[in-house]
Write a protein that holds these residues in place. Structure first.
Motif, PDB file in Angstrom:
ATOM      1  N   TYR A 272       0.860  -1.184   0.000  1.00  0.00           N
ATOM      2  CA  TYR A 272       0.000   0.000   0.000  1.00  0.00           C
ATOM      3  C   TYR A 272       0.895   1.231   0.000  1.00  0.00           C
ATOM      4  N   THR A 273       0.627   2.157  -0.930  1.00  0.00           N
ATOM      5  CA  THR A 273       1.412   3.383  -1.041  1.00  0.00           C
ATOM      6  C   THR A 273       0.513   4.595  -0.841  1.00  0.00           C
ATOM      7  N   TYR A 274       0.988   5.516  -0.017  1.00  0.00           N
ATOM      8  CA  TYR A 274       0.290   6.778   0.205  1.00  0.00           C
ATOM      9  C   TYR A 274       1.102   7.880  -0.466  1.00  0.00           C
ATOM     10  N   HIS A 275       0.545   8.444  -1.537  1.00  0.00           N
ATOM     11  CA  HIS A 275       1.233   9.473  -2.324  1.00  0.00           C
ATOM     12  C   HIS A 275       0.874  10.856  -1.786  1.00  0.00           C
ATOM     13  N   MET A 276       1.883  11.628  -1.441  1.00  0.00           N
ATOM     14  CA  MET A 276       1.666  12.973  -0.902  1.00  0.00           C
ATOM     15  C   MET A 276       1.695  14.004  -2.033  1.00  0.00           C
ATOM     16  N   ASN A 277       0.720  13.894  -2.946  1.00  0.00           N
ATOM     17  CA  ASN A 277       0.661  14.763  -4.118  1.00  0.00           C
ATOM     18  C   ASN A 277       0.483  16.228  -3.751  1.00  0.00           C
ATOM     19  N   ASN A 278      -0.223  16.477  -2.657  1.00  0.00           N
ATOM     20  CA  ASN A 278      -0.532  17.849  -2.286  1.00  0.00           C
ATOM     21  C   ASN A 278       0.706  18.633  -1.861  1.00  0.00           C
ATOM     22  N   ASP A 279       1.821  17.923  -1.638  1.00  0.00           N
ATOM     23  CA  ASP A 279       3.070  18.605  -1.284  1.00  0.00           C
ATOM     24  C   ASP A 279       3.823  19.122  -2.506  1.00  0.00           C
TER      25      ASP A 279
END
Length: 465
Positions: free
Chosen positions: A312-319
Motif C-alpha cells: 500500500y502506497t500513500y502518495h503525498m501529491n498535495n506537497d
C-alpha cells in the motif's frame, strides 16, 4: 520572469480557472508527468505488479523498499528491453483513436552481495539500477461544427484538435542494504531523476468564408522541457517468521531543476488586423518539488514454491510545489485546493515449479485530482457549471503476467502489463496562433472524454553469481 509563468501555464493544457479565482491555466504536468512514479523495471518486478516491498531479494525491489536489497543472498546483473505502446481514444461529437509503439531499453542494473560471517550483521549489499519510461502520448479530437472560435477577422468552426507529448523520464538509483541475523533488513537509496520531452497543441479551424481548414498552435507551444532531480529513500523489512514479512519505506520528495523553451506572443495582440505582433522563442528555468510517498508492505512465503506480496502506497501529491513561490501563486493555490493525496494498492504472486516460474500482479492507482466545479461548454457549445471528476488523470488499473526460467546462473524472464484509465481532457479557454501570426480564440473550456490504454512487453536477461 513573467515569461516563466507564460510557458508553464501553457503546458498545463488549455484550462482557465478565472471563474474560480485562479488567474491562469494550471500546470497539470506537475502532477501528470512528475508526480506519477516511474513505471519501469525488470520483467520479474513488472510481472508481479511491483508488489515486492516486503519480499525484496531483487534490485528492482528498491523501487518500493530499499531494504529489499538486504534480502539478496547472491549477486546479480541484469538488463531489460521492451516495447511500450498506447491506444488513446477520444469522444467529442466524433470518435478518434491514436496509437503508437516504441522499443527501448527499460532497465539495467545489478546488486553485489558481501557476506560477513561471524557477525550479527551478516550481509551487506550495494545495488545500482537505471530505469527508463517513455511518456509518449498523442490525442486527436474530431470536428464539431457547433463550436465557433473568435477572431477580429472572421468566425470559424471547430475542425479538430491535436495534442502530442514525446519524451521520457528516467531514474538512476544507488542503493545500500544490510541484513541483521537474516531477521531485520535495512536499506538506503539515493536517486537521480531526469526528464526530457517536447509537446505541442494545435487547434484546427474551418474558415467560414472559403471552407478550408487552418491550423493554429496554442500560445506557449511548441514546448520543450528537460530537468534533473534528486531524492532519497529509507526502508526496513522484518521477518516475523519463515513465512511472514513486514516492510515499511519512506520515499522523499523529488527536488527538480527544470529548463524550458517555448514560443509565446506575450499578450501582444493587434486587434486591428487580427494578428499578434510577435511569436518568439523564450527560455526559462524553474524549480519543482514533487511530493514524497510512504509504502507499507506484507509478504508471504510458502516453502520454496509460492510467494505473495501486498503493498500500500500513500502518495503525498498535495506537497507538490512550483518555485519561485511569488511567481507561481495561482498554480500553487490550485494544487492546494484541487490536488489530493492518493492511494495505490499492489498485489502480486509468483509460483515456482523447479526452474520454471509463473507470475501475476495487479495495481490500482487513484487519481490525484479532486472533483471541482467549472464552467464547461458541451458539444453544442452550451455552457453550464459542471462538477468535474477524473480531470487530467483518471484512476489507473494495471494487470500484469509473467514467466521465467532459471538456466543455472543465467535466467530469462518475460512479462506483459496492460494499463487503462479514463479521464477528462480539457481544451479551449485559450489563444491560438498560426505561422502568419494570425490568431483565433476558443473562449470556452471543453471536457473531452478520453480513454488511454497502454501496453508493455518486457524481456530480461540476468546472471546470478
Amino acid at each position: 520572469m513573467k515569461k516563466i509563468i507564460t510557458g508553464i501555464c501553457a503546458l498545463a493544457g488549455t484550462l482557465s480557472f478565472a471563474q474560480n479565482k485562479y488567474d491562469y491555466q494550471y500546470p497539470s504536468n506537475a502532477i501528470n508527468l512528475y508526480s506519477q512514479d516511474i513505471n519501469s523495471g525488470n520483467a520479474k518486478y513488472i510481472g508481479v505488479g511491483g508488489a515486492v516491498g516486503a519480499l525484496g531479494s531483487d534490485i528492482n525491489a528498491v523501487e518500493q523498499n530499499p531494504a529489499g536489497l538486504g534480502v539478496s543472498v547472491v549477486s546479480d546483473l541484469q538488463i531489460t528491453a521492451g516495447v511500450s505502446g498506447y491506444n488513446n481514444k477520444s469522444s467529442f461529437g466524433t470518435n478518434y483513436k491514436e496509437s503508437d509503439n516504441k522499443f527501448n531499453f527499460q532497465q539495467f542494473g545489478g546488486n553485489f552481495v558481501f557476506q560477513n560471517p561471524g557477525s550479527d550483521w551478516n550481509r551487506f549489499s550495494i545495488g545500482v539500477a537505471y530505469y527508463n519510461q517513455r511518456i509518449d502520448n498523442t490525442s486527436t479530437i474530431g470536428e464539431n461544427s457547433n463550436i465557433s472560435s473568435v477572431s477580429s477577422q472572421y468566425d470559424g468552426t471547430f475542425a479538430g484538435y491535436y495534442k502530442n507529448i514525446d519524451g521520457y523520464k528516467s531514474k538512476f538509483s544507488l542503493n545500500f542494504g544490510s541484513s541483521y541475523d537474516d531477521r531485520l533488513y535495512l536499506g538506503l537509496g539515493l536517486n537521480f531523476h531526469e526528464t526530457n520531452y517536447s509537446s505541442y497543441e494545435q487547434y484546427y479551424e474551418k474558415d467560414a468564408t472559403d471552407g478550408k481548414n487552418y491550423g493554429y498552435n496554442l500560445d506557449g507551444f511548441p514546448y520543450n522541457e528537460n530537468g534533473q532531480g534528486f531524492s532519497f529513500s529509507l526502508g526496513a523489512i522484518y521477518k516475523v517468521d519463515q513465512s511472514f514479512r513486514l516492510g515499511a519505506a519512506y520515499h522523499s520528495p523529488v527536488w527538480y531543476n527544470l529548463t524550458t523553451e517555448y514560443f509565446s506572443f506575450n499578450n501582444s495582440f493587434n486587434s486591428t488586423n487580427g494578428t499578434v505582433n510577435s511569436y518568439n522563442l523564450y527560455y526559462s528555468d524553474y524549480n519543482l518539488t514533487r511530493g514524497g510517498r510512504f509504502v507499507g508492505s506484507l509478504g508471504f512465503v510458502v516453502g520454496k514454491s509460492l510467494s505473495l506480496g501486498l503493498d500500500y502506497t500513500y502518495h503525498m501529491n498535495n506537497d507538490t510545489k512550483l518555485k519561485p513561490n511569488n511567481l507561481f501563486i495561482p498554480s500553487n493555490n490550485f494544487i492546494n485546493d484541487f490536488v489530493k493525496n492518493s492511494s495505490e494498492v499492489r498485489l502480486g504472486a509468483e509460483y515456482r515449479v523447479d526452474k520454471f516460474k509463473v507470475r501475476a500482479g495487479y495495481n490500482y492507482v487513484a487519481s490525484p485530482f479532486k472533483d471541482f466545479s467549472i464552467d464547461l461548454a458541451d458539444t453544442n457549445n452550451q455552457v453550464t457549471t459542471t462538477n468535474l471528476s477524473q480531470a487530467f488523470v483518471g484512476d489507473v488499473n494495471r494487470a500484469s503476467f509473467g514467466v521465467g526460467y532459471d538456466f543455472g546462473g543465467f535466467y530469462l524472464d518475460a512479462a506483459y502489463q496492460y494499463q487503462t484509465q479514463k479521464y477528462k481532457q480539457l481544451i479551449g479557454g485559450g489563444n491560438y496562433i498560426d505561422s502568419n501570426n494570425s490568431y483565433v480564440q476558443l473562449p470556452n473550456t471543453y471536457a473531452v472524454n478520453t480513454k488511454l490504454n497502454s501496453n508493455l512487453f518486457l524481456l530480461t536477461l540476468g546472471w546470478q553469481f
